[in-house]
Enzyme design. Structure first.
Site, PDB file in Angstrom:
ATOM      1  CB  THR A  72       1.794  -3.271  -1.977  1.00 14.47           C
ATOM      2  OG1 THR A  72       0.834  -3.129  -2.927  1.00 14.47           O
ATOM      3  CG2 THR A  72       3.154  -3.250  -2.920  1.00 14.47           C
ATOM      4  NE  ARG A  76       0.327  -1.065  -5.495  1.00 14.74           N
ATOM      5  CZ  ARG A  76      -0.655  -1.535  -6.333  1.00 14.74           C
ATOM      6  NH1 ARG A  76      -0.528  -0.872  -7.439  1.00 14.74           N
ATOM      7  NH2 ARG A  76      -0.906  -2.823  -6.536  1.00 14.74           N
ATOM      8  CE  LYS A 132      -2.522  -9.408  -4.607  1.00 10.05           C
ATOM      9  NZ  LYS A 132      -1.969  -8.267  -4.229  1.00 10.05           N
ATOM     10  CD  GLU A 191      -4.780  -5.182  -1.985  1.00  4.86           C
ATOM     11  OE1 GLU A 191      -3.723  -4.853  -2.190  1.00  4.86           O
ATOM     12  OE2 GLU A 191      -5.393  -6.357  -2.272  1.00  4.86           O
TER      13      GLU A 191
END
Length: 223
Positions: free
Chosen positions: A78, A54, A138, A50
């Site tokens: 994200t 960011r 998740k 993953e």
């Protein structure tokens, strides 16, 4: 409550994640680290990642991994906006996840044909996700919200739906067994396998060592 028929994650991708057992959560600050990092993880038996959106280097790093290391199952984390969903689809992402449960983002992922796991922490989150067709969720933040005990109690009313969870947030090699021994868990997610500091230091040996350690643990528990 009847969930919509369209599924938010393909059966093929669900099997890949379940077989992997671990999703390495990565923060890449420099594009040059993408290739050696991916190779270091593969050398240790970790083939699912993953890559968090960011840093400015994330997209370029992902393109390199997708092209040069096609055996890596490439996910993005994200993912918070419709534009980000479209961007990761353009890169060729295998899946994406988000920290929260936003029906608008789930719908866009489905529209784009992107396998997607929204973040949940409460029964309300679960019900929103299920209504949108999600079956892999998740669990975030896992440890600070009560860990596997919280998840097992929270998920109990939904057992008949055969939901699967990816815990992230505070997972490490010490508490990994408590998650992996639960039938609720398809794979655990964690940054400890390839910590940001290790990537920045280009300590590929330690990353491979960490990857081997969790791979051996997964095989021991699930064999």
């Amino acid at each position: 409550m009847q969930p919509i028929s369209q599924q938010a994650m393909t059966p093929n991708l669900i099997k890949k994640i379940d077989d992997a057992g671990i999703i390495a959560v990565l923060i890449i600050d420099e594009v040059k680290h993408a290739l050696p990092l991916a190779k270091a993880l593969l050398a240790g038996g970790v083939d699912t990642i993953e890559l968090t959106l960011r840093t400015p280097a994330a997209v370029a790093a992902a393109k390199i991994i997708k092209k040069e290391v096609p055996e890596m199952t490439l996910g993005f984390g994200t993912v918070l906006t419709v534009d980000q969903v479209k961007a990761v689809v353009d890169i060729g992402a295998d899946f994406a996840v988000s920290p929260g449960c936003n029906p608008k983002i789930i719908a866009e992922a489905q529209k784009q044909g992107l396998s997607f796991a929204p973040g949940i922490m409460t029964p309300t989150d679960i019900e929103i996700a299920v209504e949108q067709g999600c079956r892999v969720l998740k669990f975030f933040p896992a440890e600070t919200s009560g860990g596997i005990k919280h998840l097992e109690n929270m998920a109990a009313p939904y057992t008949y739906l055969d939901l699967k969870f990816i815990p992230l947030g505070g997972c490490n090699i010490a508490n990994a067994p408590s998650y992996l021994q639960s039938k609720l868990i398809t794979a655990i997610g964690g940054s400890w396998v390839a910590k940001r500091a290790l990537i920045q230091a280009e300590d590929w040996h330690s990353i491979t060592k960490n990857a081997k350690e969790i791979r051996q643990l997964i095989e021991a528990i699930r064999s």
